[in-house]
Design a protein around this motif. Structure first.
Motif, short mmCIF file in Angstrom:
data_model
loop_
_atom_site.label_atom_id
_atom_site.label_comp_id
_atom_site.label_asym_id
_atom_site.label_seq_id
_atom_site.Cartn_x
_atom_site.Cartn_y
_atom_site.Cartn_z
N THR A 113 0.83 -1.19 0.00
CA THR A 113 0.00 0.00 0.00
C THR A 113 0.86 1.25 0.00
N ASN A 114 0.48 2.23 -0.78
CA ASN A 114 1.11 3.55 -0.86
C ASN A 114 2.61 3.48 -1.12
N VAL A 115 3.01 2.67 -2.07
CA VAL A 115 4.39 2.62 -2.54
C VAL A 115 4.36 2.49 -4.07
N ARG A 116 5.48 2.82 -4.69
CA ARG A 116 5.60 2.64 -6.13
C ARG A 116 7.00 2.11 -6.45
N ALA A 117 7.08 1.35 -7.52
CA ALA A 117 8.36 0.84 -7.98
C ALA A 117 8.98 1.84 -8.96
N ASP A 118 10.27 2.12 -8.78
CA ASP A 118 11.00 3.04 -9.65
C ASP A 118 12.34 2.38 -9.97
N GLY A 119 12.35 1.58 -11.03
CA GLY A 119 13.56 0.81 -11.32
C GLY A 119 13.82 -0.21 -10.24
N ARG A 120 14.98 -0.12 -9.60
CA ARG A 120 15.31 -1.05 -8.53
C ARG A 120 14.87 -0.54 -7.17
#
Length: 405
Positions: free
Chosen positions: A48-55
């Motif tokens: 919840t309330n996170v996003r992936a940005d590359g690694r």
């Protein structure tokens, strides 16, 4: 911004029943002594309330969660895909990089599948291999990022995990019976707010809050659940998932032995820090944030748990059983919303003596026959005894077969 590199191991303590996610990273060698395996920066179910940005896993943009002004935080949780080792291991070492703008935090927790149940989440301790509560070939990592209501976004990247045999024996073993303690309960309320696991609180909701993330279940999951029973008059019990963190503290896993308790290690197992602060002036009568403790609360109850399940009208002392800390039969409440009535007899005409919330786990003592009921699990005349004089219809419980009452 502060950037650090950490190498750590995780202590996972006693367990709660949960389904194992189907996807897992597999190590291709022997368990102890293998090279570290990189865990993909891919938030799995329950995040919840996170996003992936590359690694990287980065804190999302959602507003601050519920809580007093002094501790309100924007927070996010990223559950990563489990890692399966080719052989059981007694400990793990975790390595990762963090970026923490001013006053923000980032950490990685770990748990293991022991006796077919996930152990408790525990923060990875930098550079220190830590024993698991039992040998396991499946572990899972969880990222926790938090920041003030206004400010930057912390992140974690390059997460790796490695089995090791260089650890002292675990200080925690899974008990035959889960821990039970008597603590003071308060009502949470805060309808419309967001809990620490991302759940939006609804009217007459069913969940509880405990003052540590170690026993925080995913939104919609009950793999960390409690049994809460009144202590005066006609006894009623509620079976509820742990979906929030509080009251007072956020690092007070008081149900754990002092040797592995995150803070307040000089307090006895089962005694909340807020209770000690209120009753005896422990820590100058203040909580971990320096606030004067105004009541001895060790658990918060959502409105439906407080008013409906337990029929409380005021804050009260209750008996709480932390179901993931011990062995024993379990079932999971399988309903789409709301709650399941707990009856005094194996019949829908029996008196209501408690309630079980959506996705909550219930401890099963035995099973008996009673009124036939149709539910999410089909039609059945089997009822499960979950406490002395308390039954739930198996038609609404995902569970195996148990001995006769």
């Amino acid at each position: 911004m502060r950037i650090t590199r950490r190498s750590a191991a995780a202590l996972c303590v006693a367990a709660a029943l949960a389904a194992v996610p189907l996807t897992a990273t597999v190590l291709p060698s022997t368990a102890a002594g293998t090279d570290p395996v990189t865990v993909a920066a891919r938030p799995a179910e329950g995040s919840t309330n996170v996003r992936a940005d590359g690694r990287r896993i980065v804190l999302g943009d959602a507003a601050a969660t519920t809580g007093s002004a002094e501790i309100r935080q924007r927070s996010g949780i990223a559950n990563l895909d489990p890692v399966r080792f080719p052989a059981p291991t007694s400990a793990v070492v975790v390595d990762y990089t963090t970026g923490t703008p001013d006053r923000s935090t980032a950490e990685v927790d770990v748990r293991a599948l022991v006796k077919d149940r996930w152990s408790e989440w525990t923060p990875a301790k930098a550079g220190t291999p830590t024993a698991l509560p039992g040998a396991s070939d499946l572990v899972q990592l969880r990222i926790i990022v938090s920041a003030p209501p206004q400010g930057g976004s912390p992140w974690v990247s390059d997460v790796r995990v490695q089995p090791t045999d260089q650890a002292s024996p675990s200080a925690m073993t899974i008990q035959a019976a889960p821990l039970k303690s008597r603590v003071f309960a308060t009502r949470e309320g805060l309808v419309g707010g967001t809990t620490a696991n991302g759940h939006v609180i609804v009217n007459r909701d069913h969940f509880v809050a405990l003052p540590s993330r170690r026993g925080l279940a995913n939104n919609g999951s009950g793999n960390y659940s409690v049994k809460v029973c009144t202590t005066a008059g006609t006894i009623r019990c509620a079976f509820e998932p742990v979906w929030d963190v509080g009251p007072w503290n956020t690092k007070d896993d008081y149900w754990n032995p002092s040797s592995i308790r995150e803070m307040w290690k000089d307090l006895p197992q089962g005694r909340p820090q807020a209770q000690a602060a209120y009753q005896t002036g422990y820590n100058g009568g203040k909580d971990q944030f320096g606030r004067t403790v105004a009541n001895p609360a060790g658990i918060d109850l959502a409105d439906g748990t407080f008013w409906d399940a337990l029929a409380l009208s005021n804050n009260a002392w209750v008996d709480v059983t932390y179901l993931w800390t011990g062995d024993g039969g379990r079932g999971t409440v399988s309903i789409s919303s709301g709650y399941l009535n707990v009856r005094s007899t194996p019949s829908s005409t029996g008196a209501i003596v408690g309630m079980a919330g959506k996705a909550a786990q219930v401890p099963v003592e035995c099973q008996t026959t009673g009124q036939s009921v149709s539910g999410s699990q089909g039609t059945s005349n089997v009822w499960l005894r979950v406490h002395t004089g308390m039954y739930v219809a198996k038609a609404w419980i995902s569970a195996g077969t148990f001995g006769a009452c």
